[in-house]
Scaffold this motif. Structure first.
Motif, PDB file in Angstrom:
ATOM      1  N   HIS A   1       0.805  -1.182  -0.116  1.00  0.00           N
ATOM      2  CA  HIS A   1      -0.102   0.084  -0.078  1.00  0.00           C
ATOM      3  C   HIS A   1       0.724   1.284   0.160  1.00  0.00           C
ATOM      4  CE1 HIS A   1      -3.071   2.955   1.089  1.00  0.00           C
ATOM      5  NE2 HIS A   1      -3.956   2.070   1.156  1.00  0.00           N
TER       6      HIS A   1
ATOM      7  N   ASP B   1       1.323   4.082  -2.847  1.00  0.00           N
ATOM      8  CA  ASP B   1       1.368   5.778  -2.554  1.00  0.00           C
ATOM      9  C   ASP B   1       2.314   6.539  -2.948  1.00  0.00           C
ATOM     10  OD1 ASP B   1      -1.056   4.798  -1.090  1.00  0.00           O
ATOM     11  OD2 ASP B   1      -0.182   4.709   0.833  1.00  0.00           O
TER      12      ASP B   1
ATOM     13  N   ASP C   1      -0.268   9.659  -3.651  1.00  0.00           N
ATOM     14  CA  ASP C   1      -1.359   9.807  -2.819  1.00  0.00           C
ATOM     15  C   ASP C   1      -0.902  10.032  -1.440  1.00  0.00           C
ATOM     16  OD1 ASP C   1      -3.102   9.426  -4.943  1.00  0.00           O
ATOM     17  OD2 ASP C   1      -3.550   7.116  -4.746  1.00  0.00           O
TER      18      ASP C   1
ATOM     19  N   PRO D   1       0.511   9.124   1.747  1.00  0.00           N
ATOM     20  CA  PRO D   1       0.822   7.627   2.225  1.00  0.00           C
ATOM     21  C   PRO D   1       0.300   7.185   3.457  1.00  0.00           C
ATOM     22  CG  PRO D   1       2.521   9.553   2.791  1.00  0.00           C
ATOM     23  CD  PRO D   1       1.551  10.033   2.051  1.00  0.00           C
TER      24      PRO D   1
END
Length: 443
Positions: free
Chosen positions: A408, A412, A417, A419
């Protein structure tokens, strides 16, 4: 000796000519990154030179824990546990994840003091870890024949099945739109204007502006071809699994002489943390000073020796031109020869403590190579000297449990995006910017 058998997973046969992101490496970090990128609509291609999960991602203990983590890993481990909770539903498969608790057994007053110190460090994160006494330890170890001083216990920690998790996550990533190609080694990266413009594989070129290197034990050699200094070494750990047994404790636990984890098939995974082999290779000298602090802090946990790996790597220190096969194609899967002696001793110690194991026989013994950094904390980072390259490696034996959280976080970093956790502590530059190497105290 072959490693444990993985669940089958369908992969792709054709190699796209272009992708938004190319991931190098099909372990738990690589497939988790592919899942989170594909879910965001990113056109992602994952290339694995051997089999998905064929190396350390299927050869580890199967622990999923927050307890005992280095302070820098705790937020990521917490985030990963939350992902594990819904991962089976997310990917439409069985990873074997269960929140069944983990015990660090205390055998001395020093053990208790070390664990009190870790609890103080972890308290701001709201963990549910706690020290338990001898009576509760007896209950949690379900029928133990030995009485211990107590344990550090985390009921929310869990376990999963290494041989199931990577295939399940990979299948979920593919359903989300990722392309996964196995038997396809990436030889190197092509640059244009100083930044990533393509990867060169043994099957051809893929145009891309972003590459994620999740190569585990292979990451150092790949980075060397790009002129990136990645301080990472390999250590071998041997693991044993038993046939299914009736009874015995659920979850997982560890003493100074053995570690156990209940398996989904009813057997146990047995290991020991204190017996790891580092084969002396050219990188042992290149990174001698980097690893000095961890050697001083824990001199007995890793043994050194010369073996076939030492000689093999001696002849692989020079990068190979991208139009020729190299080490990535000669060695599809790292399958080191296990040393059965320490895990058989660990099994005997476990049998003394756990009567349910006294009649069960070993079903398989295997070994894996763990990618280790000088501070035993992973690298999840931009490569500052090669724009467009993200590195996720050096998980130091902690990667399986935090794998979905790490995937993930990498996604990110790629997409920009927010984090999932602050990545600052995982930056590659901490080994070159004058930051003192921090070694976590024993737990």
């Amino acid at each position: 000796m072959p490693g444990p058998a993985l669940d089958p997973v369908v992969t792709d046969q054709s190699l796209p000519r272009k992708a938004d992101v190319v991931i190098i490496g099909g372990g738990i970090i690589g497939v988790s990154t592919a899942l989170f990128l594909a879910e965001r609509g990113v056109k992602v291609v994952l290339c694995e030179k051997g089999a998905l999960g064929g190396e350390q991602s299927s050869r580890n203990w199967g622990w999923v824990r927050v307890m005992g983590r280095d302070r820098r890993e705790i937020p990521l481990a917490i985030a990963a546990l939350k992902i594990w909770d819904t991962l089976d539903q997310r990917v439409g498969g069985e990873t074997g994840f269960r929140r069944s608790g983990i015990l660090y057994i205390s055998e001395t007053e020093q053990d208790i003091a070390n664990r009190d110190a870790w609890l103080t460090l972890a308290k701001p994160h709201g963990v549910d870890s706690r020290q338990v006494g001898p009576d509760e330890t007896d209950v949690l170890m379900a029928g133990a024949a030995m009485r211990y001083q107590g344990a550090l216990y985390t009921p929310s920690d869990g376990r999963a099945e290494p041989q199931k998790a990577v295939p399940a996550i990979a299948a979920g990533a593919r359903r989300a739109g990722a392309t996964l190609v196995t038997g396809c080694a990436v030889r190197g990266v092509e640059k244009s204007g100083g930044r990533v413009s393509a990867v060169i594989t043994e099957r051809g070129r893929i145009e891309t502006a972003t590459v994620v290197l999740a190569g585990g034990a292979w990451s150092r050699l790949f980075c060397k071809g790009l002129g990136i200094r990645l301080p990472q070494l390999k250590v071998r750990n041997t693991v044993l699994r038993t046939a299914p047994v009736e009874g015995g404790p659920d979850g997982a636990g560890a003493t100074s002489t053995y570690a156990y984890r209940k398996r989904l098939d009813g057997g146990y995974t047995i290991a020991t943390a204190g017996v790891n082999l580092h084969s002396l290779v050219p990188d042992s000298l290149a990174f001698f000073r980097d690893f000095r602090p961890v050697r001083r802090a824990d001199p007995d946990s890793v043994q050194v020796g010369v073996n076939a790996q030492s000689w093999r790597e001696l002849f692989e220190i020079t990068p190979v031109p991208l139009d020729r096969p190299g080490a990535f194609e000669r060695h599809r899967i790292l399958d080191p020869k296990p040393d059965p002696r320490p895990v058989l001793r660990a099994l005997e110690e476990a049998r003394r403590a756990l009567p349910a194991l006294r009649q069960v026989e070993p079903a398989q013994i295997w070994a894996g190579l763990i990618d280790v950094t000088p501070d035993v904390v992973p690298i999840i980072s931009h490569a500052e000297t090669v724009p467009g390259l993200e590195i996720a490696t050096g998980f130091s034996g902690h990667g399986f449990g935090i794998g979905p959280g790490a995937g993930h976080l990498v996604a990110d970093l790629v997409t920009g995006d927010r984090p999932i956790v602050d990545p600052t502590e995982f930056r590659l530059s901490r080994f070159s910017d004058g930051t003192p190497i921090e070694i976590a105290p024993p737990v």
